[in-house]
Design a protein around this motif. Structure first.
Motif, PDB file in Angstrom:
ATOM      1  N   GLY A   2       0.805  -1.401  -0.090  1.00  0.00           N
ATOM      2  CA  GLY A   2      -0.126   0.067   0.029  1.00  0.00           C
ATOM      3  C   GLY A   2       0.901   1.211   0.014  1.00  0.00           C
ATOM      4  O   GLY A   2       2.093   1.389  -0.021  1.00  0.00           O
ATOM      5  N   GLU A   3       0.086   2.352  -0.011  1.00  0.00           N
ATOM      6  CA  GLU A   3       1.019   3.695   0.063  1.00  0.00           C
ATOM      7  C   GLU A   3       1.671   3.886   1.419  1.00  0.00           C
ATOM      8  O   GLU A   3       2.939   4.458   1.270  1.00  0.00           O
ATOM      9  CB  GLU A   3       0.006   4.856  -0.095  1.00  0.00           C
ATOM     10  N   ALA A   4       1.076   3.280   2.229  1.00  0.00           N
ATOM     11  CA  ALA A   4       2.014   3.557   3.675  1.00  0.00           C
ATOM     12  C   ALA A   4       2.854   2.348   3.664  1.00  0.00           C
ATOM     13  O   ALA A   4       2.456   1.198   3.396  1.00  0.00           O
ATOM     14  CB  ALA A   4       1.005   3.530   4.783  1.00  0.00           C
ATOM     15  N   PHE A   5       4.204   2.581   4.130  1.00  0.00           N
ATOM     16  CA  PHE A   5       5.151   1.625   4.173  1.00  0.00           C
ATOM     17  C   PHE A   5       5.809   1.271   5.378  1.00  0.00           C
ATOM     18  O   PHE A   5       6.312   2.563   5.744  1.00  0.00           O
ATOM     19  CB  PHE A   5       6.020   1.556   2.890  1.00  0.00           C
ATOM     20  N   PRO A   6       6.099   0.490   6.130  1.00  0.00           N
ATOM     21  CA  PRO A   6       5.444  -0.947   6.004  1.00  0.00           C
ATOM     22  C   PRO A   6       3.782  -0.573   6.161  1.00  0.00           C
ATOM     23  O   PRO A   6       3.350  -0.019   6.743  1.00  0.00           O
ATOM     24  CB  PRO A   6       6.053  -1.822   7.200  1.00  0.00           C
ATOM     25  N   GLU A   7       3.080  -1.777   5.337  1.00  0.00           N
ATOM     26  CA  GLU A   7       1.843  -1.730   5.387  1.00  0.00           C
ATOM     27  C   GLU A   7       1.317  -2.803   6.123  1.00  0.00           C
ATOM     28  O   GLU A   7       1.931  -3.688   6.658  1.00  0.00           O
ATOM     29  CB  GLU A   7       1.385  -2.080   3.854  1.00  0.00           C
ATOM     30  N   VAL A   8       0.086  -2.791   6.954  1.00  0.00           N
ATOM     31  CA  VAL A   8      -0.390  -3.332   8.006  1.00  0.00           C
ATOM     32  C   VAL A   8      -0.732  -4.944   7.495  1.00  0.00           C
ATOM     33  O   VAL A   8      -0.069  -5.698   8.294  1.00  0.00           O
ATOM     34  CB  VAL A   8      -1.833  -3.096   8.426  1.00  0.00           C
ATOM     35  N   GLU A   9      -1.006  -5.307   6.349  1.00  0.00           N
ATOM     36  CA  GLU A   9      -1.022  -6.766   5.952  1.00  0.00           C
ATOM     37  C   GLU A   9       0.082  -7.299   5.650  1.00  0.00           C
ATOM     38  O   GLU A   9       0.568  -8.308   6.004  1.00  0.00           O
ATOM     39  CB  GLU A   9      -2.235  -6.803   4.811  1.00  0.00           C
ATOM     40  N   ALA A  10       1.100  -6.671   4.670  1.00  0.00           N
ATOM     41  CA  ALA A  10       2.178  -7.181   3.974  1.00  0.00           C
ATOM     42  C   ALA A  10       3.299  -6.733   4.598  1.00  0.00           C
ATOM     43  O   ALA A  10       4.413  -7.506   4.120  1.00  0.00           O
ATOM     44  CB  ALA A  10       2.206  -6.798   2.480  1.00  0.00           C
ATOM     45  N   GLY A  11       3.200  -5.904   5.556  1.00  0.00           N
ATOM     46  CA  GLY A  11       4.568  -5.350   6.516  1.00  0.00           C
ATOM     47  C   GLY A  11       5.750  -4.763   5.534  1.00  0.00           C
ATOM     48  O   GLY A  11       5.275  -3.909   4.420  1.00  0.00           O
ATOM     49  N   TRP A  12       6.815  -5.178   5.473  1.00  0.00           N
ATOM     50  CA  TRP A  12       7.753  -4.788   4.795  1.00  0.00           C
ATOM     51  C   TRP A  12       7.860  -5.468   3.354  1.00  0.00           C
ATOM     52  O   TRP A  12       9.150  -5.094   2.563  1.00  0.00           O
ATOM     53  CB  TRP A  12       9.446  -5.065   5.620  1.00  0.00           C
ATOM     54  N   ALA A  13       7.223  -6.378   3.099  1.00  0.00           N
ATOM     55  CA  ALA A  13       7.439  -7.274   1.890  1.00  0.00           C
ATOM     56  C   ALA A  13       7.268  -6.111   0.656  1.00  0.00           C
ATOM     57  O   ALA A  13       6.261  -5.330   0.629  1.00  0.00           O
ATOM     58  CB  ALA A  13       6.358  -8.051   1.692  1.00  0.00           C
ATOM     59  N   MET A  14       8.079  -6.165  -0.321  1.00  0.00           N
ATOM     60  CA  MET A  14       8.220  -5.438  -1.612  1.00  0.00           C
ATOM     61  C   MET A  14       8.930  -5.969  -2.427  1.00  0.00           C
ATOM     62  O   MET A  14       9.852  -6.857  -2.224  1.00  0.00           O
ATOM     63  CB  MET A  14       8.486  -3.984  -1.104  1.00  0.00           C
ATOM     64  N   LEU A  15       8.827  -5.636  -3.813  1.00  0.00           N
ATOM     65  CA  LEU A  15       9.511  -6.048  -5.064  1.00  0.00           C
ATOM     66  C   LEU A  15       9.829  -4.952  -5.876  1.00  0.00           C
ATOM     67  O   LEU A  15       8.995  -4.063  -5.884  1.00  0.00           O
ATOM     68  CB  LEU A  15       8.721  -7.298  -5.807  1.00  0.00           C
ATOM     69  N   ASN A  16      11.134  -4.958  -6.580  1.00  0.00           N
ATOM     70  CA  ASN A  16      11.322  -3.931  -7.511  1.00  0.00           C
ATOM     71  C   ASN A  16      12.133  -4.655  -8.500  1.00  0.00           C
ATOM     72  O   ASN A  16      12.364  -6.037  -8.433  1.00  0.00           O
ATOM     73  CB  ASN A  16      12.203  -2.831  -6.888  1.00  0.00           C
ATOM     74  N   VAL A  17      12.525  -4.027  -9.306  1.00  0.00           N
ATOM     75  CA  VAL A  17      13.640  -4.679 -10.662  1.00  0.00           C
ATOM     76  C   VAL A  17      14.685  -5.538 -10.236  1.00  0.00           C
ATOM     77  O   VAL A  17      15.076  -6.824 -10.866  1.00  0.00           O
ATOM     78  CB  VAL A  17      13.605  -3.649 -11.883  1.00  0.00           C
ATOM     79  N   GLN A  18      15.241  -5.024  -9.218  1.00  0.00           N
ATOM     80  CA  GLN A  18      16.755  -5.674  -8.925  1.00  0.00           C
ATOM     81  C   GLN A  18      16.253  -6.700  -7.716  1.00  0.00           C
ATOM     82  O   GLN A  18      17.025  -7.841  -7.784  1.00  0.00           O
ATOM     83  CB  GLN A  18      17.758  -4.449  -8.220  1.00  0.00           C
ATOM     84  N   GLY A  19      15.323  -6.558  -6.869  1.00  0.00           N
ATOM     85  CA  GLY A  19      15.126  -7.765  -5.785  1.00  0.00           C
ATOM     86  C   GLY A  19      13.887  -7.207  -5.158  1.00  0.00           C
ATOM     87  O   GLY A  19      12.756  -7.205  -5.629  1.00  0.00           O
ATOM     88  N   GLY A  20      14.335  -6.902  -3.645  1.00  0.00           N
ATOM     89  CA  GLY A  20      13.033  -6.641  -2.721  1.00  0.00           C
ATOM     90  C   GLY A  20      13.495  -6.733  -1.298  1.00  0.00           C
ATOM     91  O   GLY A  20      14.549  -6.686  -1.010  1.00  0.00           O
ATOM     92  N   HIS A  21      12.246  -6.868  -0.654  1.00  0.00           N
ATOM     93  CA  HIS A  21      12.570  -7.378   0.834  1.00  0.00           C
ATOM     94  C   HIS A  21      11.361  -7.983   1.174  1.00  0.00           C
ATOM     95  O   HIS A  21      10.174  -7.861   0.957  1.00  0.00           O
ATOM     96  CB  HIS A  21      12.470  -5.904   1.589  1.00  0.00           C
ATOM     97  N   PRO A  22      11.672  -9.164   2.305  1.00  0.00           N
ATOM     98  CA  PRO A  22      10.728  -9.998   2.703  1.00  0.00           C
ATOM     99  C   PRO A  22       9.928  -9.291   3.744  1.00  0.00           C
ATOM    100  O   PRO A  22      10.351  -8.422   4.293  1.00  0.00           O
ATOM    101  CB  PRO A  22      11.455 -11.306   3.089  1.00  0.00           C
ATOM    102  N   GLY A  23       8.838  -9.938   4.174  1.00  0.00           N
ATOM    103  CA  GLY A  23       7.849  -9.250   5.351  1.00  0.00           C
ATOM    104  C   GLY A  23       8.374 -10.262   6.460  1.00  0.00           C
ATOM    105  O   GLY A  23       9.453 -10.916   6.643  1.00  0.00           O
ATOM    106  N   ASP A  24       7.234 -10.678   7.351  1.00  0.00           N
ATOM    107  CA  ASP A  24       7.319 -11.501   8.344  1.00  0.00           C
ATOM    108  C   ASP A  24       7.320 -12.893   7.906  1.00  0.00           C
ATOM    109  O   ASP A  24       7.323 -13.072   6.787  1.00  0.00           O
ATOM    110  CB  ASP A  24       6.423 -11.027   9.461  1.00  0.00           C
TER     111      ASP A  24
END
Length: 896
Positions: A733-755
């Motif tokens: 979501g727009e807020a980061f970290p987001e309530v449901e997915a937490g720190w999880a994110m992806l971009n073209v190079q890689g990303g970050h896991p959530g919990d």
């Protein structure tokens, strides 16, 4: 598109249906398209609608603004250029032609009117609306009926006051015929007498199914159900048929069908046309439409129906207030009162009486017994009225406190008043001088005169319109022109007999329709008659019924009914028909945009809402077939029909393919398929399962981005797409970290896991069968934390690789393994021991697919990352394709 056409036509079912439809919409050749699109200007000039446009929109402007300088009357025409005949206008002046038919942009006349080259007329630029009329006229091919004889004001060779239509109709006895057994009604005797005189026999009766389907469409605009057709075919008799007639006449859908016919005449629309700095919409126009529907359902006597629409405020009917929309819902012409009154005169005279009185605006009518004084007598009636806005109804007409003193406008120019005229009815109906109206504006007296039994035209014109709608052509083939230039009636005694009987029976439209549809003439087969080609090539003698294509409303409503989605709610505000999500209301409730009629309406020959429509053309064009093939609305109904054909009661087993085919045919065509059709359709569907699956996979995106959990017991990943994309990054979501997915994110190079339950997952969908090889490297640069765990999981094989990366990097290569189309490959990154701090990762992965045919295709995660995109509609599966073919065939689109 070409591939879709080829695919459909190559199926057994499609080939059979094409054979069943000799004039299939899809079978038109390119030459037919060219013939439709590039009609010559001289052909356009022969079209009554085109002539009407010229006479009402173009000639008056030429007379008022151009003839003083560019006509024979000018003595020496300026620039040696004349505009007072078709030939002179076509030839142009010393500089060459000034119009290029079909191409307004290249026509000097148009640029001169726009003040882009010459500035004509020099007295001042014409209004944008008039210029738009000229552009439309040139685009039509510049049809121009004028000739030298007409411009010379020669007297007609025959007194137009003696024209047949101006004489009172006479109810003569039915003629004697040899085949008296065939004459079920008086109508049959009149038709058969002409056939016998030409030594032609009538056609046999249509089969029961064809007849009931014809009756349903003619009376309600909707097809009968398969059950209704089957029951009628099993119990066909005169009594059963007449019961069906009475049932349909009493149906609420009757008013919707016949109300739409009237709205064509009334030039109904929900908007005003071109206007400036005002609301373009008529917010309460639908109240008039609903009043018309109610009037037809209640079988309001037609004479009262007419009076209510012209003088609702004075008719004494407390329920007729909305009827004033007949006059007040026309084009607004930038609120030019002269043009508004001209439009209303044309509506009342041509729409109700079949006389082109508006042609006498600038000069005495060239052909009919209508002097200019008659035009301005009616103009004076309207000029003596005011239009009163209302909050909940269309604007009302009311008499002004004092009637206007009306003068003839010389050459149609309201700045050049001529002799004064009284307000009176048309002089061609009077013995001697017509008597002036006595009460107020005279509008109620005008309405009563139009709807009078002593008026020889009104009943004839309406009877002829009804006949034309039911039979496919009018007894008078020019239903809005009963004047000298109109066609003579093919059966004048029948027309008069019907008109007098109609008036004798309280002007009842339902009784008139019942009389026609119960005749043997109406019940005839429409099968071609080669034996009549020479004697009666246009079927004017009615040796058979005319085959007709469904009009726009019946086609659209029929598609919705076949899909089981038609909403039969009556009345209410107009709805948009051409924008998604598509309304399921009947087409009569569609919003009519007067100035910019949508392509769907124009493609299927909808009536021009700018002018009273005499009749709609019936064309068969490639664009109609392409609409049925490609339009989202038509595709949506094909899917709906396919889904409906699979429906079974709750807790019942699925239908066998043969039973589903039978359902499909009954919903679409109202009949059960033959044994051959069932076999061919079932084979077509079965053979397409693999192709459907491949098409489904091909329509899916190669990469998807989300989060989820890897389950070691099932060896699968629970995948959820990220809902948010911004600045090249997918996350929760727009807020980061987001309530449901937490720190999880992806971009073209890689990303970050959530919990622990929100691993970052990049999903790849395999487009085709073959072998897949994966090479890459997973990196984590931070020294803090426990590191990340990378996995590659196949939906078909489970986990095919796993790598723990504390810090630094690790190769993530997987040896080639077999894959099938539609398999998913998940690149999953988890935190370790639920410690997701400092776990930003970088993962480059290269996926190589070697297809079964040996071709190779590769994808690299660093090539880019897709943002949100509109999901492409899933391709039609074989059941939906079969439904689409049935909805496109002539058996669906035509009424025999």
């Amino acid at each position: 598109m070409r591939d879709a056409l080829r695919r459909l036509r190559n199926t057994h079912v499609a080939r059979k249906l094409w054979r069943r439809a000799p004039v299939s919409l899809l079978a038109l050749s390119l030459s037919s398209l060219l013939a439709v699109s590039f009609a010559r200007a001289d052909e356009a000039a022969l079209d009554p609608a085109a002539v009407e446009f010229f006479e009402t929109r173009i000639r008056p402007v030429l007379v008022e603004h151009c003839y003083s300088c560019h006509s024979a009357a000018a003595g020496s025409p300026k620039g040696d250029f004349r505009l007072d005949s078709a030939e002179h206008l076509r030839n142009g002046g010393p500089g060459g032609a000034v119009i290029e038919p079909g191409n307004p942009a290249e026509s000097t006349l148009i640029s001169a009117l726009k003040y882009e080259s010459y500035e004509m007329p020099p007295s001042g630029k014409l209004s944008d609306e008039i210029i738009a009329d000229f552009e439309q006229w040139v685009a039509m091919g510049a049809p121009d009926p004028r000739n030298e004889a007409a411009t010379a004001d020669e007297a007609p060779t025959v007194d137009p006051r003696n024209h047949w239509s101006l004489k009172a109709p006479q109810k003569v006895a039915a003629p004697a015929v040899a085949d008296r057994a065939w004459t079920r009604t008086v109508i049959d005797a009149f038709i058969l007498a002409r056939l016998e005189a030409a030594n032609v026999k009538p056609s046999p009766a249509a089969d029961p199914r064809t007849l009931l389907r014809r009756l349903h469409f003619d009376l309600t605009g909707l097809p009968p159900t398969a059950a209704e057709l089957e029951q009628f075919a099993a119990n066909s008799s005169d009594a059963e048929y007449e019961q069906a007639v009475d049932r349909l006449l009493a149906s609420p859908q009757f008013g919707e069908r016949w109300g739409r016919y009237w709205l064509d005449v009334a030039r109904y629309a929900d908007t005003k046309g071109y206007c400036f700095q005002e609301d373009r919409n008529y917010p309460n126009a639908f109240k008039y439409r609903d009043w018309v529907i109610s009037a037809f359902n209640g079988d309001m006597p037609f004479d009262r129906f007419v009076v209510n629409q012209i003088a609702a405020d004075q008719s004494g009917d407390p329920n007729a207030a909305a009827a004033s929309g007949f006059l007040t819902l026309g084009r607004r012409f930038l609120n030019d009162s002269q043009l508004i009154n001209d439009d209303r005169i044309d509506l009342m005279t041509r729409g109700l009486m079949g006389l082109s009185v508006a042609c006498a605006r600038c000069h005495d009518h060239k052909y009919d017994a209508i002097p200019t004084a008659d035009y301005y007598s009616l103009y004076g009636v309207l000029a003596s009225c005011t239009e009163t806005p209302r909050d909940d109804l269309p604007a009302a007409m009311a008499d002004a406190p004092q009637p206007a003193t009306q003068h003839i406008f010389l050459r149609g120019n309201n700045g050049s008043p001529g002799p004064e005229v009284t307000r009176h009815f048309l002089s061609c109906f009077a013995e001697g001088e017509p008597q002036p109206f006595q009460n107020g504006s005279g509008r109620l007296e005008l309405a009563n005169a139009i709807a009078s039994r002593n008026n020889p035209l009104t009943a004839r014109v309406w009877v002829n319109r009804v006949w034309g709608r039911l039979i496919g052509r009018g007894i008078v083939a020019t239903p809005s022109d009963f004047g000298v230039r109109g066609e003579a009636p093919t059966h004048p005694e029948l027309l008069d007999w019907l008109a007098v009987t109609f008036m004798d029976e309280s002007w009842s439209t339902k009784r008139l329709i019942r009389r026609i549809v119960t005749s043997n003439v109406y019940r005839q087969s429409s099968a071609p008659r080669p034996d009549c080609h020479e004697v009666d090539p246009t079927n004017a003698l009615l040796a058979r019924m005319n085959r007709r294509r469904l009009d726009m409303e019946s086609l659209r409503d029929g598609l919705l009914q076949a899909a089981g989605r038609l909403d039969v709610t009556m009345g209410g505000p107009s709805v948009q028909l051409t924008t998604a999500p598509y309304s399921n209301r009947r087409a009569i409730y569609g919003f009519i945009e007067r100035q910019n009629l949508p392509a769907f309406f124009r493609t299927f020959d909808f009536a021009n809402p700018n002018t009273p429509a005499a009749a709609r053309p019936q064309t068969a064009s490639p664009s109609q077939a392409l609409f049925m093939l490609n339009s989202p609305f038509a595709i949506e109904q094909a899917r709906g029909l396919a889904e409906r054909s699979a429906a079974v009661p709750e807790n019942s087993p699925p239908l066998a393919d043969t039973d589903r085919v039978s359902q499909l045919y009954q919903f679409a065509l109202g009949r059960k398929p033959s044994v051959e059709e069932i076999a061919e359709a079932a084979t077509f569907v079965a053979a397409g399962a693999q192709a459907d699956a491949a098409a489904q996979v091909a329509s899916q995106p190669r990469w998807q981005y989300g989060y989820g959990t890897y389950d070691p017991l099932s060896d699968r990943a629970d995948f959820h797409q990220f809902p948010h994309f911004a600045n090249g990054t997918w996350n929760g979501g727009e807020a980061f970290p987001e309530v449901e997915a937490g720190w999880a994110m992806l971009n073209v190079q890689g990303g970050h896991p959530g919990d622990a339950t929100h691993a970052a997952i990049r999903r790849f969908t395999v487009p085709a069968a073959g072998t897949l090889r994966i090479e890459g490297e997973l990196q984590r640069h931070a020294a803090e934390g426990n590191g990340v765990l990378g996995r590659i999981v196949s939906s078909a094989r489970g986990r095919v690789g796993e790598w723990h990366v504390p810090t630094g990097g690790s190769a993530t290569s997987v040896e080639s393994f077999p894959v099938s189309a539609g398999d998913t490959i998940d690149l999953i990154v988890d935190s370790i021991e639920n410690n997701h701090h400092h776990d930003t990762f970088f993962w480059r992965a290269n996926i190589t697919l070697t297809r079964e045919d040996g071709s190779v295709e590769a994808w690299n995660t660093l090539d880019g990352i897709d943002g949100p995109r509109t999901a492409a509609p899933a391709p039609l599966d074989r059941w939906s394709q079969l439904a689409q073919v049935l909805l496109m065939c002539n058996e669906f689109a035509f009424v025999d």
